[in-house]
Design a protein around this motif. Sequence first.
Motif, PDB file in Angstrom:
ATOM      1  N   UNK A   1       0.830  -1.201   0.000  1.00 56.62           N
ATOM      2  CA  UNK A   1       0.000   0.000   0.000  1.00 56.62           C
ATOM      3  C   UNK A   1       0.869   1.257   0.000  1.00 56.62           C
ATOM      4  N   UNK A   2       1.951   1.232   0.763  1.00 62.14           N
ATOM      5  CA  UNK A   2       2.853   2.383   0.816  1.00 62.14           C
ATOM      6  C   UNK A   2       3.498   2.629  -0.546  1.00 62.14           C
ATOM      7  N   UNK A   3       3.902   1.573  -1.233  1.00 65.34           N
ATOM      8  CA  UNK A   3       4.499   1.717  -2.560  1.00 65.34           C
ATOM      9  C   UNK A   3       3.486   2.302  -3.534  1.00 65.34           C
ATOM     10  N   UNK A   4       2.252   1.842  -3.460  1.00 68.20           N
ATOM     11  CA  UNK A   4       1.207   2.373  -4.325  1.00 68.20           C
ATOM     12  C   UNK A   4       0.929   3.848  -4.012  1.00 68.20           C
ATOM     13  N   UNK A   5       0.871   4.198  -2.747  1.00 66.10           N
ATOM     14  CA  UNK A   5       0.630   5.590  -2.359  1.00 66.10           C
ATOM     15  C   UNK A   5       1.785   6.476  -2.821  1.00 66.10           C
ATOM     16  N   UNK A   6       3.001   5.987  -2.689  1.00 70.41           N
ATOM     17  CA  UNK A   6       4.168   6.736  -3.132  1.00 70.41           C
ATOM     18  C   UNK A   6       4.110   6.981  -4.634  1.00 70.41           C
ATOM     19  N   UNK A   7       3.722   5.969  -5.388  1.00 70.23           N
ATOM     20  CA  UNK A   7       3.605   6.113  -6.840  1.00 70.23           C
ATOM     21  C   UNK A   7       2.548   7.161  -7.208  1.00 70.23           C
ATOM     22  N   UNK A   8       1.427   7.161  -6.512  1.00 72.06           N
ATOM     23  CA  UNK A   8       0.368   8.138  -6.781  1.00 72.06           C
ATOM     24  C   UNK A   8       0.853   9.547  -6.461  1.00 72.06           C
ATOM     25  N   UNK A   9       1.496   9.723  -5.311  1.00 73.92           N
ATOM     26  CA  UNK A   9       2.010  11.044  -4.950  1.00 73.92           C
ATOM     27  C   UNK A   9       3.033  11.538  -5.968  1.00 73.92           C
ATOM     28  N   UNK A  10       3.942  10.665  -6.383  1.00 77.06           N
ATOM     29  CA  UNK A  10       4.977  11.069  -7.340  1.00 77.06           C
ATOM     30  C   UNK A  10       4.387  11.421  -8.700  1.00 77.06           C
ATOM     31  N   UNK A  11       3.334  10.734  -9.086  1.00 77.30           N
ATOM     32  CA  UNK A  11       2.676  11.043 -10.351  1.00 77.30           C
ATOM     33  C   UNK A  11       1.879  12.350 -10.246  1.00 77.30           C
ATOM     34  N   UNK A  12       1.226  12.550  -9.135  1.00 73.77           N
ATOM     35  CA  UNK A  12       0.400  13.733  -8.928  1.00 73.77           C
ATOM     36  C   UNK A  12       1.233  14.999  -8.750  1.00 73.77           C
ATOM     37  N   UNK A  13       2.398  14.867  -8.127  1.00 70.78           N
ATOM     38  CA  UNK A  13       3.252  16.016  -7.823  1.00 70.78           C
ATOM     39  C   UNK A  13       4.661  15.801  -8.390  1.00 70.78           C
ATOM     40  N   UNK A  14       4.802  15.853  -9.722  1.00 77.57           N
ATOM     41  CA  UNK A  14       6.105  15.559 -10.340  1.00 77.57           C
ATOM     42  C   UNK A  14       7.186  16.602 -10.046  1.00 77.57           C
TER      43      UNK A  14
END
Length: 95
Positions: free
Chosen positions: A15-28
């Motif tokens: 879940x943490x890896x998925x959340x990190x991926x979403x944050x990185x995509x949302x805030x490049x």
Amino acid sequence: MTTPQHLPIGTEACRAVQQLAVLRTTYPGWEIHRILDSPERATWTATLRREVTPIMRSDGVEQHVERPDVPSLASALAHQVALLHNHRALKRPAS
């Protein structure tokens, strides 16, 4: 790099890896990390990829943001993006 496919489904790490991926995509424009302080506690951090000028700082823009969880980091980053947008809008010459 760890991806969600390499972790057991339903785990906290997945879940943490998925959340990190979403944050990185949302805030490049931000370099975002999850730092494990202990097995029970993590800190979520984001560092702006560009330098914050004194004027930007006076407008409330921060170079580095730390929060204890994803929702609070996402909220802080949304606020920072709005501040950056407003800062840029104020610098545009009038047409």
